[in-house]
Motif scaffolding. Structure first.
Motif, PDB file in Angstrom:
ATOM      1  N   ALA A 207       0.825  -1.209   0.000  1.00 43.89           N
ATOM      2  CA  ALA A 207       0.000   0.000   0.000  1.00 43.89           C
ATOM      3  C   ALA A 207       0.859   1.258   0.000  1.00 43.89           C
ATOM      4  O   ALA A 207       0.569   2.212  -0.714  1.00 43.89           O
ATOM      5  CB  ALA A 207      -0.940  -0.003   1.205  1.00 43.89           C
ATOM      6  N   TRP A 208       1.887   1.278   0.833  1.00 47.67           N
ATOM      7  CA  TRP A 208       2.781   2.425   0.866  1.00 47.67           C
ATOM      8  C   TRP A 208       4.133   1.998   1.390  1.00 47.67           C
ATOM      9  O   TRP A 208       4.286   0.914   1.970  1.00 47.67           O
ATOM     10  CB  TRP A 208       2.208   3.580   1.685  1.00 47.67           C
ATOM     11  N   VAL A 209       5.119   2.847   1.162  1.00 40.53           N
ATOM     12  CA  VAL A 209       6.505   2.555   1.490  1.00 40.53           C
ATOM     13  C   VAL A 209       7.071   3.744   2.258  1.00 40.53           C
ATOM     14  O   VAL A 209       6.765   4.906   1.932  1.00 40.53           O
ATOM     15  CB  VAL A 209       7.344   2.305   0.216  1.00 40.53           C
ATOM     16  N   GLN A 210       7.886   3.444   3.266  1.00 39.25           N
ATOM     17  CA  GLN A 210       8.488   4.509   4.069  1.00 39.25           C
ATOM     18  C   GLN A 210       9.970   4.244   4.257  1.00 39.25           C
ATOM     19  O   GLN A 210      10.385   3.117   4.560  1.00 39.25           O
ATOM     20  CB  GLN A 210       7.811   4.604   5.438  1.00 39.25           C
ATOM     21  N   ALA A 211      10.790   5.261   4.083  1.00 32.21           N
ATOM     22  CA  ALA A 211      12.224   5.146   4.316  1.00 32.21           C
ATOM     23  C   ALA A 211      12.491   5.073   5.809  1.00 32.21           C
ATOM     24  O   ALA A 211      11.962   5.881   6.581  1.00 32.21           O
ATOM     25  CB  ALA A 211      12.950   6.341   3.701  1.00 32.21           C
ATOM     26  N   THR A 232      14.880   5.476  -2.921  1.00 32.23           N
ATOM     27  CA  THR A 232      15.081   5.778  -4.337  1.00 32.23           C
ATOM     28  C   THR A 232      15.381   4.513  -5.131  1.00 32.23           C
ATOM     29  O   THR A 232      14.794   4.273  -6.198  1.00 32.23           O
ATOM     30  CB  THR A 232      16.230   6.784  -4.504  1.00 32.23           C
ATOM     31  N   ASP A 233      16.286   3.678  -4.623  1.00 28.96           N
ATOM     32  CA  ASP A 233      16.631   2.441  -5.335  1.00 28.96           C
ATOM     33  C   ASP A 233      15.444   1.482  -5.393  1.00 28.96           C
ATOM     34  O   ASP A 233      15.222   0.803  -6.402  1.00 28.96           O
ATOM     35  CB  ASP A 233      17.828   1.763  -4.667  1.00 28.96           C
ATOM     36  N   HIS A 247       6.651  12.099  -0.848  1.00 33.70           N
ATOM     37  CA  HIS A 247       7.320  12.786   0.267  1.00 33.70           C
ATOM     38  C   HIS A 247       8.776  12.368   0.249  1.00 33.70           C
ATOM     39  O   HIS A 247       9.151  11.392  -0.419  1.00 33.70           O
ATOM     40  CB  HIS A 247       6.651  12.398   1.594  1.00 33.70           C
ATOM     41  N   ARG A 248       9.602  13.113   0.951  1.00 33.84           N
ATOM     42  CA  ARG A 248      11.017  12.758   1.016  1.00 33.84           C
ATOM     43  C   ARG A 248      11.220  11.342   1.528  1.00 33.84           C
ATOM     44  O   ARG A 248      12.180  10.660   1.127  1.00 33.84           O
ATOM     45  CB  ARG A 248      11.753  13.741   1.936  1.00 33.84           C
ATOM     46  N   SER A 249      10.325  10.847   2.369  1.00 32.00           N
ATOM     47  CA  SER A 249      10.504   9.520   2.942  1.00 32.00           C
ATOM     48  C   SER A 249       9.300   8.617   2.745  1.00 32.00           C
ATOM     49  O   SER A 249       9.193   7.593   3.424  1.00 32.00           O
ATOM     50  CB  SER A 249      10.801   9.637   4.451  1.00 32.00           C
ATOM     51  N   ARG A 283       6.249  19.571  -2.941  1.00 33.25           N
ATOM     52  CA  ARG A 283       7.227  19.255  -3.984  1.00 33.25           C
ATOM     53  C   ARG A 283       6.750  18.130  -4.889  1.00 33.25           C
ATOM     54  O   ARG A 283       7.019  18.122  -6.091  1.00 33.25           O
ATOM     55  CB  ARG A 283       8.551  18.894  -3.329  1.00 33.25           C
ATOM     56  N   TYR A 284       6.032  17.152  -4.317  1.00 34.48           N
ATOM     57  CA  TYR A 284       5.617  15.976  -5.088  1.00 34.48           C
ATOM     58  C   TYR A 284       4.117  15.982  -5.404  1.00 34.48           C
ATOM     59  O   TYR A 284       3.647  15.096  -6.117  1.00 34.48           O
ATOM     60  CB  TYR A 284       5.926  14.696  -4.310  1.00 34.48           C
TER      61      TYR A 284
END
Length: 312
Positions: A207-211, A232-233, A247-249, A283-284
């Motif tokens: 569903a979603w990914v978080q750094a 990013t990878d 988002h950034r993360s 930004r996104y």
């Protein structure tokens, strides 16, 4: 004995508070015990009872500085994890970091002790600096090693409970057959290890990914799994028609997006079908809106139309 299925999910919601509370408790207990032991040692050596406030001030200032340095150690250990494949590079970095930790620890508690003594109408004598720094480093290098060991043990436990995912290995070519060079396909499934069990996770179910430091957290059907990669990878391995960075993360799967809630700041809050909310920065936001509605990107819109085939 089987644990409740949602106990770890409830723990993750208060994980940061638990971690802060853990270090607060450890440093508090250490300061109390060390204050009593130091006070008893001074009484035995000096043959008279020294004022209790002195060892209390020494140990409290030491614990305060160590507590302030722990977030930096956590970030540094994430940047240079002590693993077998990186031990040759990471170990010297941690040895240097232990020296920096000692200098900051000694300098910080020296300043706090001087301030505390001045408030109590006394003067603080630290002694010869070279000798005291060497003495303190013998203690601080052990403290640094124990903090790093605690962080590594805690991360290992969280990985076992959360589950660690990895991309499935590509099938090997048949014996004697030459594998033709082909573009690497995007993975559609991930292998997850969790509590001595292995199972597959479909990329479409994410569903979603978080750094999360050196990992990315995957939210799949109400469960969280970790995969060793940068955000990013990892996004480069997923279908860009479905997964978009917001988002950034954070990144989301557009197929799981239910609602976009604009905010006064220009950012947005994304509501997913599983009830979770994910931040979306300005930004996104525009790019995410175009991808969500299927609108053409500026580069695609400016591209000239393909030439028509000549009539037969």
């Amino acid at each position: 004995m089987a644990l409740p299925s949602d106990w770890f999910t409830r723990y993750l919601a208060v994980r940061r508070r638990f971690e802060v509370g853990f270090w607060f408790l450890v440093l508090t207990v250490q300061a109390v015990f060390n204050s009593v032991v130091t006070w008893m040692d001074l009484e035995r050596v000096a043959a008279q009872q020294p004022p209790l406030w002195q060892p209390v001030l020494w140990e409290v200032t030491s614990a305060l500085v160590i507590g302030a340095l722990i977030p930096a150690i956590v970030a540094f250990e994430r940047r240079f994890p002590l693993r077998w494949d990186s031990l040759r590079t990471a170990l010297p970095m941690h040895l240097v970091a232990s020296l920096v930790f000692c200098v900051l620890h000694v300098g910080g508690m020296w300043w706090l002790r001087r301030a505390g003594y001045a408030l109590l109408g006394a003067s603080y004598d630290f002694g010869p600096w070279p000798l005291q720094l060497a003495y303190e480093y013998l203690k601080d290098v052990r403290s640094y090693a124990m903090i790093v060991a605690a962080l590594m043990g805690y991360r290992f436990l969280v990985l076992r409970l959360t589950g660690e995912a990895r991309v499935l290995d590509a099938p090997e070519p048949a014996p004697g057959a030459e594998a033709a060079p082909q573009p690497e396909p995007r993975p559609t499934r991930f292998l997850v290890r969790k509590l001595r069990r292995e199972f597959l996770v479909a990329a479409a179910d994410i569903a979603w990914v978080q750094a999360q430091g050196n990992y990315v957290g995957l939210r799949v059907n109400g469960h969280d799994y970790l995969l060793r990669a940068t955000l990013t990878d990892f996004l480069q391995q997923l279908d860009p028609a479905c997964f978009v960075r917001v988002h950034r993360s954070h990144a989301v799967n557009l197929d799981h997006l239910a609602e976009i809630e604009p905010l006064d700041s220009g950012d947005a809050r994304l509501h997913l079908r599983d009830g979770a909310t994910v931040p979306c920065s300005r930004r996104y936001r525009e790019a995410m809106g175009q991808r969500a509605t299927g609108a053409a990107t500026p580069s695609a819109a400016a591209a000239p139309p393909a030439a028509a085939a000549p009539p037969r």
